[in-house]
Design a protein around this motif. Sequence first.
Motif, PDB file in Angstrom:
ATOM      1  N   LEU A 122      14.371   3.555  -3.026  1.00 53.13           N
ATOM      2  CA  LEU A 122      15.511   2.351  -2.621  1.00 53.13           C
ATOM      3  C   LEU A 122      13.984   1.638  -1.222  1.00 53.13           C
ATOM      4  N   PRO A 123      14.298   0.472  -0.645  1.00 56.26           N
ATOM      5  CA  PRO A 123      13.133   0.023   0.239  1.00 56.26           C
ATOM      6  C   PRO A 123      12.403   0.586   1.583  1.00 56.26           C
ATOM      7  N   SER A 124      11.421  -0.073   0.957  1.00 58.52           N
ATOM      8  CA  SER A 124      10.333   0.989   2.036  1.00 58.52           C
ATOM      9  C   SER A 124      10.691   0.736   3.609  1.00 58.52           C
ATOM     10  N   GLY A 125      11.194   1.625   4.075  1.00 60.36           N
ATOM     11  CA  GLY A 125      11.305   1.754   5.899  1.00 60.36           C
ATOM     12  C   GLY A 125      13.240   1.744   5.884  1.00 60.36           C
ATOM     13  N   SER A 126      13.615   2.641   4.992  1.00 59.44           N
ATOM     14  CA  SER A 126      14.816   2.210   4.246  1.00 59.44           C
ATOM     15  C   SER A 126      15.468   3.581   5.820  1.00 59.44           C
ATOM     16  N   LEU A 127      14.896   4.824   5.343  1.00 60.19           N
ATOM     17  CA  LEU A 127      14.626   6.214   5.876  1.00 60.19           C
ATOM     18  C   LEU A 127      13.765   6.393   7.492  1.00 60.19           C
ATOM     19  N   SER A 128      13.607   5.396   7.686  1.00 60.50           N
ATOM     20  CA  SER A 128      12.489   5.721   8.857  1.00 60.50           C
ATOM     21  C   SER A 128      13.496   6.384  10.679  1.00 60.50           C
ATOM     22  N   PHE A 129      14.699   5.684  10.085  1.00 60.01           N
ATOM     23  CA  PHE A 129      15.271   6.438  11.836  1.00 60.01           C
ATOM     24  C   PHE A 129      15.861   7.562  10.843  1.00 60.01           C
ATOM     25  N   MET A 130      15.359   8.056  10.349  1.00 57.75           N
ATOM     26  CA  MET A 130      16.312   9.804   9.086  1.00 57.75           C
ATOM     27  C   MET A 130      14.947  10.911   9.330  1.00 57.75           C
ATOM     28  N   PHE A 131      13.853  10.278   9.705  1.00 53.80           N
ATOM     29  CA  PHE A 131      12.732  11.531   9.227  1.00 53.80           C
ATOM     30  C   PHE A 131      11.889  11.188  10.777  1.00 53.80           C
ATOM     31  N   ALA A 132      11.654  12.204  11.455  1.00 53.80           N
ATOM     32  CA  ALA A 132      10.810  12.105  12.478  1.00 53.80           C
ATOM     33  C   ALA A 132       9.464  12.650  12.117  1.00 53.80           C
ATOM     34  N   ARG A 133       8.157  12.118  12.523  1.00 51.19           N
ATOM     35  CA  ARG A 133       6.813  12.375  11.815  1.00 51.19           C
ATOM     36  C   ARG A 133       6.325  13.053  12.919  1.00 51.19           C
ATOM     37  N   LYS A 134       5.791  14.047  12.199  1.00 50.42           N
ATOM     38  CA  LYS A 134       5.351  15.021  13.451  1.00 50.42           C
ATOM     39  C   LYS A 134       3.979  15.826  13.180  1.00 50.42           C
ATOM     40  N   GLY A 194      -2.764  22.000   8.250  1.00 51.60           N
ATOM     41  CA  GLY A 194      -2.178  20.890   8.689  1.00 51.60           C
ATOM     42  C   GLY A 194      -1.980  19.666   8.356  1.00 51.60           C
ATOM     43  N   ASN A 195      -1.017  18.960   9.080  1.00 46.41           N
ATOM     44  CA  ASN A 195      -1.067  17.818   8.756  1.00 46.41           C
ATOM     45  C   ASN A 195       0.039  16.919   9.418  1.00 46.41           C
ATOM     46  N   LEU A 196       0.035  15.768   8.866  1.00 48.88           N
ATOM     47  CA  LEU A 196       1.349  14.644   9.780  1.00 48.88           C
ATOM     48  C   LEU A 196       2.276  14.290   8.443  1.00 48.88           C
ATOM     49  N   GLU A 197       3.498  15.376   8.927  1.00 48.79           N
ATOM     50  CA  GLU A 197       4.855  15.284   7.403  1.00 48.79           C
ATOM     51  C   GLU A 197       6.131  14.864   8.564  1.00 48.79           C
ATOM     52  N   PHE A 198       6.162  14.153   7.615  1.00 49.95           N
ATOM     53  CA  PHE A 198       7.968  13.483   7.584  1.00 49.95           C
ATOM     54  C   PHE A 198       8.779  14.826   8.298  1.00 49.95           C
ATOM     55  N   ILE A 199      10.034  14.995   9.068  1.00 53.91           N
ATOM     56  CA  ILE A 199      10.866  16.028   9.398  1.00 53.91           C
ATOM     57  C   ILE A 199      11.198  15.582   9.631  1.00 53.91           C
ATOM     58  N   PRO A 200      12.780  15.790   8.969  1.00 54.22           N
ATOM     59  CA  PRO A 200      14.804  15.570   8.815  1.00 54.22           C
ATOM     60  C   PRO A 200      14.954  15.476  10.518  1.00 54.22           C
ATOM     61  N   ASN A 201      15.638  14.184  10.933  1.00 55.33           N
ATOM     62  CA  ASN A 201      16.750  14.752  12.154  1.00 55.33           C
ATOM     63  C   ASN A 201      17.707  15.392  11.798  1.00 55.33           C
ATOM     64  N   SER A 202      18.262  15.171  10.627  1.00 60.63           N
ATOM     65  CA  SER A 202      19.192  16.500  10.160  1.00 60.63           C
ATOM     66  C   SER A 202      19.257  16.580   8.494  1.00 60.63           C
ATOM     67  N   THR A 203      19.534  17.943   8.456  1.00 59.58           N
ATOM     68  CA  THR A 203      19.499  18.247   7.029  1.00 59.58           C
ATOM     69  C   THR A 203      20.897  19.184   6.273  1.00 59.58           C
ATOM     70  N   ILE A 204      21.368  18.867   4.881  1.00 53.89           N
ATOM     71  CA  ILE A 204      22.023  19.589   4.151  1.00 53.89           C
ATOM     72  C   ILE A 204      21.615  20.645   3.163  1.00 53.89           C
ATOM     73  N   SER A 205      22.595  21.386   3.017  1.00 50.03           N
ATOM     74  CA  SER A 205      22.190  22.331   2.367  1.00 50.03           C
ATOM     75  C   SER A 205      23.496  21.737   1.003  1.00 50.03           C
ATOM     76  N   LEU A 206      21.849  22.576  -0.289  1.00 54.54           N
ATOM     77  CA  LEU A 206      23.294  22.073  -1.536  1.00 54.54           C
ATOM     78  C   LEU A 206      23.356  24.095  -2.196  1.00 54.54           C
ATOM     79  N   ASN A 207      24.433  23.887  -3.279  1.00 53.61           N
ATOM     80  CA  ASN A 207      24.921  24.925  -3.927  1.00 53.61           C
ATOM     81  C   ASN A 207      23.104  24.879  -4.727  1.00 53.61           C
ATOM     82  N   ASP A 208      23.474  25.935  -5.809  1.00 54.42           N
ATOM     83  CA  ASP A 208      22.338  26.193  -6.608  1.00 54.42           C
ATOM     84  C   ASP A 208      22.277  25.218  -7.967  1.00 54.42           C
ATOM     85  N   GLU A 209      22.914  24.588  -8.363  1.00 54.58           N
ATOM     86  CA  GLU A 209      23.000  23.823  -9.244  1.00 54.58           C
ATOM     87  C   GLU A 209      22.437  22.621  -8.974  1.00 54.58           C
ATOM     88  N   ALA A 210      22.923  22.066  -7.512  1.00 57.03           N
ATOM     89  CA  ALA A 210      22.465  20.569  -7.593  1.00 57.03           C
ATOM     90  C   ALA A 210      21.184  21.148  -6.857  1.00 57.03           C
TER      91      ALA A 210
END
Length: 235
Positions: A122-134, A194-210
């Motif tokens: 995706l274009p750079s920055g597309s997910l910036s509002f969907m993750f928080a830097r922690k 220890g590190n700076l990581e991206f934590i998602p603001n919301s998560t999804i669950s997947l079945n085993d195959e996915a």
Amino acid sequence: MGRAFEYRRASKEARWDKMSKLFPKLGKAITMAAKEGGVDPDMNPKLRTAIATAKAQNMPKDNIDAAIKRASGKDSADIKTIFYDGKAANGVQIIVETATDNPTRTVANVKAVFNKNGGELLPSGSLSFMFARKAVFHTDLVDMDLDELELNLIDFGLEEMNKNDDELIIIGDYTSFGSLNEGIEKSGLKIKKGNLEFIPNSTISLNDEALEQIEKLIDKLEDDDDVQAVYTNIE
């Protein structure tokens, strides 16, 4: 006997293969931390934590010293941290953290992995509002009053503390990395990672195959020498 020997040999080869990929990535993290904040670990919490993370993975001292020394060399000036955003099937969002001296090579490699494994860059920055830097620290689990520890660490920037079977996971805003690092050390805890990581603001669950399909994509990304970490919104 033959089968046991083959198994031990395969296990040893797997460990060496893992180290051959992991140590250069840990070395880059040390070099960049030293380049950013100086080569004295006592004065540079990010470097101190990068060293602790490397030691927890049994990286030899000579490798660590060499990585610190590289920070003052001309080659390190060309290494930059670049993030790439991507998506995959089933609503999976992915941020790829890289450390590279050749962005043209790196973006081509990352894009190829996405394209070949059912994803899309995706274009750079597309997910910036969907993750928080922690700031995220992993420490040994110790016998102490965790409620009191949590109260103490709030003064240093703690936002959340979780416990699993053998470690504590301590999380704060990315701007609190240095102060939270200091608070953890003052509390007598040993930092394993220890590190700076991206934590998602919301998560999804997947079945085993996915999930298996996404894990293949992530594994291919992590195999690239320039990729330092991969973050997703998977639960």
